[in-house]
Design an enzyme around this catalytic site. Structure first.
Site, PDB file in Angstrom:
ATOM      1  N   LYS A  40       0.845  -1.200   0.000  1.00 39.85           N
ATOM      2  CA  LYS A  40       0.000   0.000   0.000  1.00 39.85           C
ATOM      3  C   LYS A  40       0.879   1.247   0.000  1.00 39.85           C
ATOM      4  O   LYS A  40       1.976   1.222   0.566  1.00 39.85           O
ATOM      5  CB  LYS A  40      -0.837   0.042   1.300  1.00 39.85           C
ATOM      6  CG  LYS A  40      -2.002  -0.905   1.357  1.00 39.85           C
ATOM      7  CD  LYS A  40      -2.757  -0.715   2.686  1.00 39.85           C
ATOM      8  CE  LYS A  40      -3.864  -1.737   2.845  1.00 39.85           C
ATOM      9  NZ  LYS A  40      -4.921  -1.622   1.834  1.00 39.85           N
ATOM     10  N   ARG A  90     -10.189 -11.433   2.569  1.00 31.04           N
ATOM     11  CA  ARG A  90     -11.054 -12.523   2.089  1.00 31.04           C
ATOM     12  C   ARG A  90     -10.352 -13.872   2.209  1.00 31.04           C
ATOM     13  O   ARG A  90     -11.002 -14.909   2.301  1.00 31.04           O
ATOM     14  CB  ARG A  90     -11.509 -12.221   0.649  1.00 31.04           C
ATOM     15  CG  ARG A  90     -10.385 -12.112  -0.341  1.00 31.04           C
ATOM     16  CD  ARG A  90     -10.780 -11.390  -1.616  1.00 31.04           C
ATOM     17  NE  ARG A  90     -10.925  -9.932  -1.424  1.00 31.04           N
ATOM     18  CZ  ARG A  90     -11.310  -9.074  -2.364  1.00 31.04           C
ATOM     19  NH1 ARG A  90     -11.589  -9.516  -3.578  1.00 31.04           N
ATOM     20  NH2 ARG A  90     -11.403  -7.786  -2.106  1.00 31.04           N
TER      21      ARG A  90
END
Ligand code: BES
Ligand code: MN
Ligand code: ZN
Length: 497
Positions: free
Chosen positions: A273, A347
Site C-alpha cells: 500500500k 477474504r
C-alpha cells in the site's frame, strides 16, 4: 473504565461536579426536557436567557457549560442539545449521542449526573449507554501531561425503581465494557498487538468469562489445511493464529457463528500500500475485535443462545517469505485460490474462518471485516455494507445494526460479478480485473466458501471501524468499536424465551 449508576435524586439538589441537562431547540429559547420548572425556578427564570446569550440553541450535539453560582447544588451545568421535537423525538440514538457528547466534554471531571429523558427503561438505557461510550479515552501511550482522564463516575437521574435501575446499569456496563475492549484493541499499535498476542489476550479473557477457547498456531494451521491464514501470515515474523471462542447456554435453541477479519497490520504485503493508506491499517483487525467483544458481551449478559466466534488473525507484511501475486493457495474448504493481489488478504483469512465455522452447524454465520476501500467509496465512513445469501438474513442484520444506532445498509451480491473472479489456473482468483463494484465482488468471493444451505451475512465496515476525523456523539477518534453491539443485538434476536 467509567462507572454508571441510575439514581432517582432531584437534579436541582443533587451533589455532583457537573449536571448535564438536555435541552430542546425550537422557535423559542432552549428548554430543559426534564425538571424544566424546577430548573427555571432555581435559576430565577434566567437559565434559557443565559444559554441563549452564550450562543446555545439546543441543536443536536451542541454543548454549553455554565457555572451555576449556587443556583443549584452542582457547580457546573452542562447543557446538551437534543434538537427540536420533530428532529430530536427522543429516539434512543438521539439520546445516546447527546449523552455521549456531554460525557466526552466533561473529560477531567470526576463525577457527573445526567438529567435527560430517562423515565422509561429504553430512554434510561440509551442515556446511560451513550454517556459511558462517550466517556471513553485511550491514554495508555501518553506520558506526563496527557489528555484529561475520562469522567470517572456517571449518574443517570431516573425515576425508575431501584431494581430495574440496577438491571439497566448492569446491562449497559456489559455493553460498554465490550465496546471499550474493542476500541482499545483497535487503538493498540501493531508493535504491541500481533496475532499471537491477540490470541493470548483472547485466551485470558475467555477463561475469565467462562468461554471455551481453542487457539490454532501456525503449525496446526498448516497441518489443518488453512492455506489462507498461512498464505497471508507467511511474510511476517509474527505467525498467524485462528482463535475459536465458544459460549453455550443450556436453554439455547439457536447457534450463531461470528467470523472476524483480524489482520493486526495490513501493509498490503508485496502488493504494498502507499504510506497514506497504510498508517491506519492497525485497525484492520477491527472485525476480529468486534467478534471477540461480542462473545464476551453475550456471555456477560447470559443470553440464551449458543455463540461461536472465530478470530482470523494474521499480519500482512512483505518479506522474502511473503506470498507472491500469482501464488495459488489451498483453502480450508478444499478450493484453490489464485492470489493476484496480496492486498486483497482479508477474504483469504475469512474464507478459512467461514468454512471452519460452517462445521459448527450454525443457524447463521455472520462475518465482520474491514474488507474494502470500495465500501467507503460506496457508503462513506459511517455506514457499513451488509450482504447476505438470503434477503431476510440481510434485513435482520441491518435491523439489528439500526436499532443499535450503528449505520448499516443492505447491498446486493450480483451473480454476474462471479465471472470476474475466474482464474486461468485455480478455482477462483482473489481479485477481479476492474475496480467497479469491489465491495460486492469481495462479498461474491466469500459466498463461494459458504456451504449450500447455510445462512450467511457479510458486514464490510472498512469505514465505520476507525474514525480518522473528530469525535462525534459517543464515537471517539480512532477505534470506534463498530458492529460489536450489532452482533450482541443479533444474539438477542436469536435468543430463546
Ligand atoms: N484492509 C483493506 C481495506 C480497507 C481500506 C480497510 C481502507 C479500511 C480502510 C483491505 O485488505 C484491502 O486492502 N482491500 C483492497 C482490496 C483490493 C486489492 C481488491 C482495497 O479495498 O483496495
Ligand atoms: Mn489489504
Ligand atoms: Zn486488509
Amino acid at each position: 473504565m467509567t462507572t454508571v449508576r441510575l439514581n432517582s435524586a432531584d437534579p436541582v439538589s443533587f451533589a455532583t461536579d457537573a449536571l448535564i441537562v438536555g435541552f430542546r431547540s425550537g422557535s423559542e429559547a432552549p428548554r430543559p426536557v426534564t425538571s424544566a420548572d424546577a430548573l427555571d425556578a432555581a435559576f430565577g427564570g434566567k437559565l434559557a436567557a443565559s444559554l441563549t446569550a452564550a450562543g446555545f440553541s439546543g441543536r443536536p450535539g451542541e454543548i454549553a457549560k455554565i457555572p451555576t453560582f449556587g443556583a443549584i447544588t452542582a457547580p457546573l451545568l452542562v447543557a446538551v442539545g437534543l434538537g427540536d421535537d420533530a428532529s430530536g423525538k427522543d429516539d434512543a440514538e438521539g439520546l445516546r449521542r447527546a449523552a455521549g457528547a456531554a460525557a466526552r466534554a466533561l473529560a477531567g471531571t470526576v463525577r457527573a449526573a445526567l438529567a435527560l429523558p430517562a423515565g422509561s427503561a429504553a430512554d434510561a438505557e440509551a442515556v446511560a449507554l451513550g454517556a459511558l461510550l462517550g466517556a471513553y479515552g485511550f491514554s495508555r501511550y501518553r506520558t506526563g501531561e496527557g489528555a484529561k482522564a475520562p469522567v470517572a463516575e456517571l449518574e443517570v437521574l431516573s425515576p425508575l425503581p431501584a431494581e430495574e435501575a440496577g438491571r439497566i446499569a448492569e446491562r449497559v456496563t456489559a455493553l460498554a465494557e465490550s465496546v471499550t475492549l474493542v476500541r482499545d484493541l483497535v487503538n493498540t499499535p501493531p508493535s504491541d498487538l500481533w496475532p499471537g498476542k491477540f490470541a493470548e489476550i483472547a485466551e485470558q479473557a475467555a477463561a475469565k468469562a467462562g468461554l471455551t477457547v481453542e487457539v490454532l498456531d501456525e503449525k496446526q494451521l498448516k497441518d489443518g489445511g488453512y492455506g489462507g491464514l498461512i498464505g497471508v501470515g507467511q511474510g511476517s515474523a509474527n505467525p498467524p493464529r485462528l482463535v475459536r471462542l465458544s459460549y453455550t447456554h443450556p436453554d439455547a435453541g439457536k447457534t450463531l457463528a461470528f467470523v472476524g477479519k483480524g489482520i493486526t497490520f495490513d501493509s498490503g504485503g508485496l502488493s504494498l500500500k502507499p504510506s497514506a493508506s497504510m498508517d491506519w491499517m492497525k485497525s484492520d483487525m477491527g472485525g476480529a475485535a468486534a467478534v471477540f467483544g461480542a462473545l464476551l458481551g453475550i456471555a456477560r449478559l447470559g443470553l440464551p443462545v449458543n455463540a461461536v466466534g472465530y478470530l482470523c488473525l494474521a499480519e500482512n507484511l512483505p518479506s522474502g517469505t511473503a506470498q507472491r501475486p500469482s501464488d495459488v493457495i489451498h483453502s480450508y474448504s478444499g478450493k484453490t485460490v489464485e492470489v493476484l493481489d496480496t492486498d486483497a488478504e482479508g477474504r483469504l483469512v475469512l474464507m478459512d474462518g467461514i468454512a471452519r465455522a460452517a462445521e459448527d452447524a450454525p443457524d447463521l454465520i455472520v462475518d465482520v471485516a474491514t474488507l474494502t476501500g470500495a465500501q467507503i467509496v460506496a457508503l462513506g465512513w459511517r455506514t457499513a455494507g451488509v450482504m447476505a445469501n438470503d434477503d431476510a438474513v440481510r434485513e435482520l442484520v441491518v435491523e439489528a445494526a439500526t436499532a443499535a444506532g450503528e449505520g448499516a445498509w443492505g447491498m446486493p451480491l450480483p451473480e454476474e460479478l462471479r465471472k470476474g473472479l475466474d482464474s486461468p489456473i485455480a478455482d477462483i482468483a482473489n481479485l477481479q480485473p476492474e475496480r467497479w463494484g469491489s465491495m460486492l465482488a469481495a462479498g461474491i468471493f466469500l459466498k463461494e466458501f459458504v456451504p449450500d444451505g447455510v445462512r450467511w451475512a457479510h458486514i464490510d465496515m472498512a469505514g465505520p471501524a476507525f474514525n480518522k476525523g473528530e469525535p462525534y456523539g459517543y464515537i471517539p477518534k480512532g477505534g470506534t468499536g463498530a458492529i460489536t453491539r450489532t452482533l450482541i443485538g443479533l444474539a438477542e434476536r436469536h435468543a430463546s424465551i
